[in-house]
Design an enzyme around this catalytic site. Sequence first.
Site, mmCIF file in Angstrom:
data_model
loop_
_atom_site.group_PDB
_atom_site.id
_atom_site.type_symbol
_atom_site.label_atom_id
_atom_site.label_comp_id
_atom_site.label_asym_id
_atom_site.label_seq_id
_atom_site.Cartn_x
_atom_site.Cartn_y
_atom_site.Cartn_z
ATOM 1 N N GLY A 1 55.105 135.683 27.757
ATOM 2 C CA GLY A 1 53.663 135.586 27.952
ATOM 3 C C GLY A 1 52.986 136.899 27.624
ATOM 4 C CD1 TRP A 36 50.854 140.327 36.265
ATOM 5 C CD2 TRP A 36 50.604 142.454 35.693
ATOM 6 N NE1 TRP A 36 51.439 141.112 37.246
ATOM 7 C CE2 TRP A 36 51.297 142.422 36.916
ATOM 8 C CE3 TRP A 36 50.322 143.694 35.123
ATOM 9 C CZ2 TRP A 36 51.725 143.580 37.570
ATOM 10 C CZ3 TRP A 36 50.753 144.849 35.778
ATOM 11 C CH2 TRP A 36 51.442 144.785 36.986
ATOM 12 N NE ARG A 69 52.965 128.699 25.711
ATOM 13 C CZ ARG A 69 53.441 127.674 26.413
ATOM 14 N NH1 ARG A 69 53.294 126.455 25.978
ATOM 15 N NH2 ARG A 69 54.060 127.882 27.559
ATOM 16 C CE LYS A 117 45.739 138.749 44.255
ATOM 17 N NZ LYS A 117 45.149 139.257 42.997
ATOM 18 C CG ASP A 128 47.352 141.756 45.241
ATOM 19 O OD1 ASP A 128 46.529 142.308 44.486
ATOM 20 O OD2 ASP A 128 48.169 140.901 44.834
ATOM 21 C CB THR A 169 41.971 141.108 44.407
ATOM 22 O OG1 THR A 169 43.321 141.436 44.094
ATOM 23 C CG2 THR A 169 41.507 140.044 43.443
ATOM 24 C CB VAL A 224 43.370 132.665 33.931
ATOM 25 C CG1 VAL A 224 43.622 131.886 35.215
ATOM 26 C CG2 VAL A 224 43.679 131.786 32.713
#
Length: 338
Positions: A7, A11, A34, A196, A249, A253, A284
């Site tokens: 991927g 990240w 991909r 979170k 986190d 965030t 996303v």
Amino acid sequence: MKIIVLGAGAWGSALAVSASSNPRAQHAVTLWARDAQQLQAMAQQRENKRYLPGVALPSKLQLNDSPLKGLPALVAQHDLVIVASPMAGLRGLLARLQGSSVPVAWLCKGFEASQGSLPGLMGHEVQAQVAPGLLAGVLSGPSFAQEVAQGQPTALVAASAHASVRDALVHAFHSASLRVYANEDVVGVEVGGAVKNVLAIATGLCDGLHLGLNARAALITRGLAEMTRLGLVLGARAETFMGLSGLGDLVLTATGDLSRNRKVGLALAQGKTLQQAVDELGHVAEGVYCARTVVQRALSLGVDMPIAQSVVDLLDGRIAPGQAVAALMGRGPASEGA
């Protein structure tokens, strides 16, 4: 160590850059995507301009766009597999890896969308369904991809029931700028990573409405209580929520300007529609997609999560931003421990 990251989003790319830039470890890192067109552009420009602009890809970082059907053979050549897909793509990739003996860890934070009457699942629950034999875990914690790729100080949590997976993650990513702590509490780490994001939308809304720092502090603190309540019922350890993948986190965030979920809340406070907020991001925002599932799972377990419920009502258009705040402030008195 031979590492493959499946991927090439922000990240996944950031971790691949970090691992391949570690002069002490001398890892051989492959970044798989991909999308052959995306990978070709990255190879030509030595930069992921769509997801990680301004960060040069190290010359030693290998890029690969092998077909999905060839993934089992490809990952068999490596010592560690990192699945860097969004939550929606985790099930399909783990199914492809079924039967592999190579340690696997995913990066996504959230719950799957509910399937009919079935509740949405966390990553470890998905893995138990589609690839129960994998040696698997999750890498999580307070981290913006851009800062990790730039070598700024960061701390993460490697969570797995398997010591071999925890050790592999520490060996792969621990460096002078990135500390990796081991943890056996996969449930707690995953609940923290999922909830979170929902709470960050609420905090962005709070800040966008200019409600003040008192309100922000109250929202984060009470949000942590909601997260902990859900986690404990699901079998997590309370101390996990005071650590990196819980409080750490959540604070990042909910307050960081690079947070996509926080930006959604800010946009909604400005009167924009949810579709406009998501379209402006171009990435996303997992909190948007897993908020309903978090609340559904909580309701099925008898766990009260009023902040998360208000976020869902807001996302679904049942209430306006100001009404969400009024609903929370209008709740009756209660003990802080409740």
